[in-house]
Design a protein around this motif. Sequence first.
Motif, PDB file in Angstrom:
ATOM      1  N   LYS A  79       0.826  -1.203   0.000  1.00 42.91           N
ATOM      2  CA  LYS A  79       0.000   0.000   0.000  1.00 42.91           C
ATOM      3  C   LYS A  79       0.860   1.253   0.000  1.00 42.91           C
ATOM      4  O   LYS A  79       2.032   1.228   0.369  1.00 42.91           O
ATOM      5  N   SER A  84      -2.174   6.144  -3.649  1.00 46.22           N
ATOM      6  CA  SER A  84      -1.617   6.022  -4.996  1.00 46.22           C
ATOM      7  C   SER A  84      -0.563   7.094  -5.193  1.00 46.22           C
ATOM      8  O   SER A  84      -0.493   8.066  -4.421  1.00 46.22           O
ATOM      9  N   THR A  86       1.787   9.185  -8.588  1.00 45.80           N
ATOM     10  CA  THR A  86       1.951   9.401 -10.027  1.00 45.80           C
ATOM     11  C   THR A  86       3.438   9.401 -10.348  1.00 45.80           C
ATOM     12  O   THR A  86       4.227  10.143  -9.748  1.00 45.80           O
ATOM     13  N   ASP A 127      -0.611  -3.655 -12.621  1.00 42.03           N
ATOM     14  CA  ASP A 127      -2.004  -3.302 -12.926  1.00 42.03           C
ATOM     15  C   ASP A 127      -2.360  -3.686 -14.368  1.00 42.03           C
ATOM     16  O   ASP A 127      -2.777  -2.841 -15.173  1.00 42.03           O
ATOM     17  N   LYS A 152       0.605   5.833 -13.252  1.00 42.28           N
ATOM     18  CA  LYS A 152      -0.063   5.714 -11.955  1.00 42.28           C
ATOM     19  C   LYS A 152       0.094   4.310 -11.391  1.00 42.28           C
ATOM     20  O   LYS A 152       0.039   3.315 -12.101  1.00 42.28           O
ATOM     21  N   SER A 154      -1.239   2.287  -7.594  1.00 45.86           N
ATOM     22  CA  SER A 154      -2.010   2.450  -6.359  1.00 45.86           C
ATOM     23  C   SER A 154      -1.956   1.165  -5.539  1.00 45.86           C
ATOM     24  O   SER A 154      -1.313   0.181  -5.926  1.00 45.86           O
ATOM     25  N   ASP A 155      -2.643   1.179  -4.423  1.00 48.81           N
ATOM     26  CA  ASP A 155      -2.594   0.077  -3.453  1.00 48.81           C
ATOM     27  C   ASP A 155      -2.913  -1.274  -4.091  1.00 48.81           C
ATOM     28  O   ASP A 155      -3.875  -1.399  -4.869  1.00 48.81           O
ATOM     29  N   LYS A 157      -1.977  -3.329  -6.337  1.00 47.58           N
ATOM     30  CA  LYS A 157      -2.101  -3.658  -7.754  1.00 47.58           C
ATOM     31  C   LYS A 157      -1.268  -4.899  -8.082  1.00 47.58           C
ATOM     32  O   LYS A 157      -0.217  -5.147  -7.497  1.00 47.58           O
TER      33      LYS A 157
END
Length: 479
Positions: A79, A84, A86, A127, A152, A154-155, A157
């Motif tokens: 996480k 998240s 960038t 992702d 990007k 995020s948590d 993925k």
Amino acid sequence: MKRLRNVKILATLGPASSDEAMIQKLHEAGADLFRINMSHSSHELMRTLVGRIRAVEKNCGRPIGILADLQGPKLRVGKFAEGSVTLKPGQTFTLDDQDLPGDVNRVYLPHPEILEAVQPGHRLLIDDGRLQLLAVESNKTSIVCKVVSGTKISDRKGVSLPDTTLGVGALTEKDRSDLDAVLAVNDVDWVALSFIQRPEDLAEVRKIARGRVGLMSKIEKPQALECIDEIIELSDALMVARGDLGVEMPIESVPGIQKQLTRACRKAGKPVVVATQMLESMISAPVPTRAEVSDVATAVFEGADAVMLSAESAAGDYPVEAVETMASIARKVERDPNYPGIIYSQRPQPDATGADAISLAARQIAETLNLSAIVCYTSSGNTGLRAARERPQVPVIALSPVIQTARRLSVVWGLHCVVTQDATDLDDMVDRACRIAFREEFGKPGDRIIISAGVPLGTPGSTNMLRIAYIGSDGMTGI
């Protein structure tokens, strides 16, 4: 319930299709077997779904196959402090073993097997490939990467590793627990194994299962393609899982791989299922796109044993319509004037065994004499597989005294499976075959069928005899 097509339909059950009434509708619409996705099913739900499928089977009087799909290893990042971040192409980004919230420079990777296996130059896809990283430096505690594309992350993925062979097996602790639960039910016919990399990945499952279920290897990783012949040999069936395969391989290579795997399985006489996003738009629309229709048609033209619905039947707004559409496409393709030439041009040479020679002869005689059906007695299922491998132009009725065999064969191209007692003598063998062919509407009085069986009767693996018989004037007695 006579299907007017040869390719089978595998429908995934889920929130939109978990009650018995809906399962019944899906079966009547054309679903030949059902998939239970263990990624989203508890052991209790799995047992409930199996019970409901078996209730539908009893109502319909036809054997229905059940596939339990194991989740396999799910590799994910940890996480982030703000959920998240960038990133910028060209920057460095590190995945490490520090269980701390991530930021724009690093994130926790709770998988030491990845940290140990990734080498400089290997790609890491995050992702479903939306973020592509290239390993620059690596050791057992961290991987320093360059951001190649995407911005990007995020948590939690997922992480895909197209260039890396992990030193762990395909079975996780969750998979072992799920497999034990599936085997304890003693009513599931197939287990699908996710993220197979090498033949050895099948060994543990084969040892645990001890023949109680068929093993279906899902081909999702490029490493599996490097030893595909060995994987096919050790598997009972294959699934072309195009979703993850399209992440780990260049997406434009997936159609060619699909053809390669379909033809390899046909040559080996192993069932092959084509899966993922076949009618994706029907999750929310009552009709598919033209491209999706062509996609399903391509799998049928190529001779796949089965085509699969995932979210379309599990969570979509139109599960019954999706099955009906898939069945309609299959029927239309199999009546296309181009279909016979395509399907039969890939017919493999039979193995140099008596059983294979009998299956070849049955197909040739049936087509030459324009017989109504091929009827094969099969206890283990091997005779049924050989009959289907020939892809005959006439229907194949597989008679088995073993309900588990009939259910397992429900995934196989062209087989109409019927559970019946073993014949007591040659006259009973002929009479029984004729009665069933008439009852199941594959022949009428005066029609001829060809029967393959083994002598001595009831001996598995002894297919050595062919018999041509007429369906009697009363529609029941073979003469």
